[in-house]
Structures are given as C-alpha cells and as structure tokens.
Design an enzyme around this catalytic site. Structure first.
Site, PDB file in Angstrom:
ATOM      1  N   ALA A   1       7.459 -11.235 -13.168  1.00  0.00           N
ATOM      2  CA  ALA A   1       6.729 -11.072 -11.912  1.00  0.00           C
ATOM      3  C   ALA A   1       7.726 -11.124 -10.750  1.00  0.00           C
ATOM      4  O   ALA A   1       8.933 -11.279 -10.967  1.00  0.00           O
ATOM      5  CB  ALA A   1       5.693 -12.191 -11.763  1.00  0.00           C
ATOM      6  N   LYS A   2       7.183 -11.030  -9.549  1.00  0.00           N
ATOM      7  CA  LYS A   2       8.045 -10.967  -8.346  1.00  0.00           C
ATOM      8  C   LYS A   2       9.013 -12.143  -8.251  1.00  0.00           C
ATOM      9  O   LYS A   2      10.133 -11.991  -7.816  1.00  0.00           O
ATOM     10  CB  LYS A   2       7.169 -10.949  -7.087  1.00  0.00           C
ATOM     11  CG  LYS A   2       6.615  -9.578  -6.781  1.00  0.00           C
ATOM     12  CD  LYS A   2       6.376  -9.408  -5.284  1.00  0.00           C
ATOM     13  CE  LYS A   2       5.682  -8.075  -5.011  1.00  0.00           C
ATOM     14  NZ  LYS A   2       4.238  -8.216  -4.850  1.00  0.00           N
TER      15      LYS A   2
END
Ligand code: GLU
Ligand code: ZN
Length: 336
Positions: free
Chosen positions: A266-267
């Site tokens: 994820a980010k």
C-alpha cells in the site's frame, strides 16, 4: 471513455468458446495498479497462455464512490507495458447493469435472497462473534425473516439484498491453496449481492460477488487466478453459480505481495505504482524478471519478456508465503 485504441476483438460465439481454457484480468480502477497487482496479473496471464488458453479483460468499476478518474485507462496501459495481451474486452461493468439486474431477478424468483434494511452500524452493534478483519462482522441475520415480498412493504426505506447462506458452504479444491472449506456462517454470514443506495450514490448497485459471477460466466472464463485475499469470496461465488444454474470455473488463489512490515502492499510502503516505475524509466522486462524470480521461475533477477516466461511457468514453484517487496529489491531493478 473509449478503449478503441486497445486490441479489442469481438467475442467468439458460445460454441467456439466452450472448449478453450479462458483466464481473465480484472483490474478495479479504484486506484493505481501496483507491483502486487502486476504479480497476480502475470501469474493469471501465464497460467492461461501456457495452456494455449484465451485471456479476457474486464474493468471492475461498479464500486463507484471509490473509482478514480482515468484509473481504467491507466490499468490498460500498465498491462500493455508489462507485455500482457488479451483476446476479448475490455468489457466494462458499469455498462452491464441490465445483466446484473436480471441475475438478481432470477435469485429473487427462487427466494435465494431477501431484503435487508440494516445499516453498517446495526450490523456492527448486533454482531458479537470475532471475525476476520477484512471480511467485516458476521451478519447477525436481523432481517433473515424477510422474504422477497417484504420489499414491497419497505416503501422508500433503503435496503440491500442478501443471499441466504446455507448450513453447508461449498468446499472446493483451489489450484494453489488446495482443498478449501470455509464456513460462511463463520465468515461474513448472509452476504450482500445488491447494495442499498448510499450517500453519493443514488442508485442501488450490484455487489462485487454477483457482478463477478455474471461476468465470468458471460465471458466464458474457465479459470480464475487472483490474490488470496479473495479466498473467502469463492464459496459465495460457488453458491451464486449454483443458484443461477451456471457452470463455475476453477479457482487459483495466489499469495499477495507485502511490504517489509508484512502488510499488504500500500501507499505506506512507498510508491510502487506501475505508472511511477514506468515514468522513472524502469524497463518492464526487469520488473518481470523480479516477479519471475519471486515465483521461482528464474534463479536470479534478470530481464525477461512475458512471452519468454511461458515455458518456465509453473504454479508449484511459487512460495506459499507472501512475497516481501523491499526497497533493495526495487533498487535492483533501477527504481529508487
Ligand atoms: N477486481 C478485483 C481486484 O482488482 C479482482 C476480483 C477478482 O479477481 O475476482 O482486486
Ligand atoms: Zn438486515
């Protein structure tokens, strides 16, 4: 949106298709595709192509509040950049609402579903049993007494439609995970096949579980290869195939890519979007080399084309543990 510049070809007739193994790529344009998505697409594409099969492409864009403008086109560009191709599509879910509505009508006719007026809060308050985090609480059956006819007395009250889960959930033999038995009464309970109108979405819309079954059947998909976060969706989808009188495909759930903290990519793990790698000048063959190495098809990370991986492809060399993508590995392929 127009996909006229991608390799769109007409659907073969049903008869023509029935004998051909068919895999699919099904990106959701709810965000950018990242290295984790690329690994799953590569495995799905190789699995279909290495057995002489077809590949169909579908844009899963029905989750409208989460869909990002332009992410559909970007996903197509990402796949082409990786060197993956397809024979049919892209078909776009938001253009197929009638198909999903008619499947819902069929489920209603046989009382497989019932209307549910619970809000998320109602469900959370009433659900006490522990549950898998990403599956949400077990639906406690507050509306299970309803029948299809109850919907008429609900007037304007927003309601979704839930599939009544039987005592025995279908078991299946997963092509990667092996024999799998998940009791849906312990995982999610009666599940939503059609969502209620929500803030920002005036229309009620099909849920992922229903749309994916209708589409995989319509596109002649015989093999579903996807991330193992969707393992518990499979018994639900098998129930829908059965209820709709459709023949189910086989299922292969592969491990996800995670960051150094063991959590799904994820980010917070930095920018691993395929578009960012592309803009940074990373060669797709090097990313494919990294992914192929992670799947046990190459002894070391070296550039290779998707086509050249066809003879090397096998499922049983893929480690069962999630693949940990480190910044060092990304530097190896010239990123970061
Ligand atoms: N569209 C889903 C995703 O991108 C995949 C659904 C599926 O493979 O069944 O996560
Ligand atoms: Zn309810």
């Amino acid at each position: 949106m127009s996909f006229s510049d991608t390799n769109r070809t007409p659907c073969p007739s049903l008869g023509e298709r029935s004998s051909v193994p068919t895999g699919r790529l099904a990106p959701s344009p709810t965000g950018a595709q990242h290295v984790g998505n690329a690994r799953t697409y590569l495995i799905a594409w190789l699995s279909a192509r290495s057995s002489g099969g077809r590949v169909v492409l579908r844009i899963e864009d029905i989750d409208s509040p989460r869909v990002k403008a332009g992410a559909d086109r970007q996903a197509v560009e990402d796949l082409l950049w990786l060197g993956l191709d397809w024979d049919e599509g892209p078909i776009v879910q938001t253009r197929r609402m009638e198909e999903y509505a008619s499947a819902l009508a069929q489920l209603k006719k046989q009382e497989f579903v019932y209307p549910c007026t619970c809000t998320r809060g109602d469900v959370e308050r009433a659900a006490s049993a522990p549950h898998l985090e990403h599956e949400g609480p077990i639906y406690p059956g507050l509306c299970a007494e309803n029948t299809v006819a109850t919907a008429e007395s609900l007037g304007d009250r927003p309601h979704c439609w839930r599939f009544r889960v039987p005592v025995e959930s279908p078991s299946f033999v997963d092509g990667f995970a092996g024999p799998t038995q998940i009791d849906l009464r312990q995982v999610g309970g009666d599940f939503v096949v059609w969502k209620a109108p929500r803030p920002g979405v005036s229309e009620s819309t099909p849920a992922y579980q229903l749309a994916v079954v209708v589409d995989d059947a319509a596109q002649g998909v015989t093999e579903v290869v996807r991330g193992d976060d969707l393992l518990a969706s499979t018994p639900r989808q098998l129930l829908l195939y059965r209820a709709l009188g459709l023949k189910p495909p086989s299922f292969v759930h592969v491990p996800l890519v995670v960051g150094v903290d063991g959590r799904r990519l994820a980010k917070r793990h930095g920018d691993t979007r395929l578009s960012s790698l592309r803009e940074a000048g990373v060669r797709p063959q090097l990313l494919l080399g990294l992914l192929a190495w992670s799947c046990g098809w190459l002894p070391s990370i070296e550039p290779i084309a998707a086509q050249s991986l066809l003879p090397l492809f096998r499922l049983d060399s893929i480690p069962p543990a999630p693949f940990v993508l480190t910044p060092e590995l990304l530097r190896t392929i010239g990123y970061g």
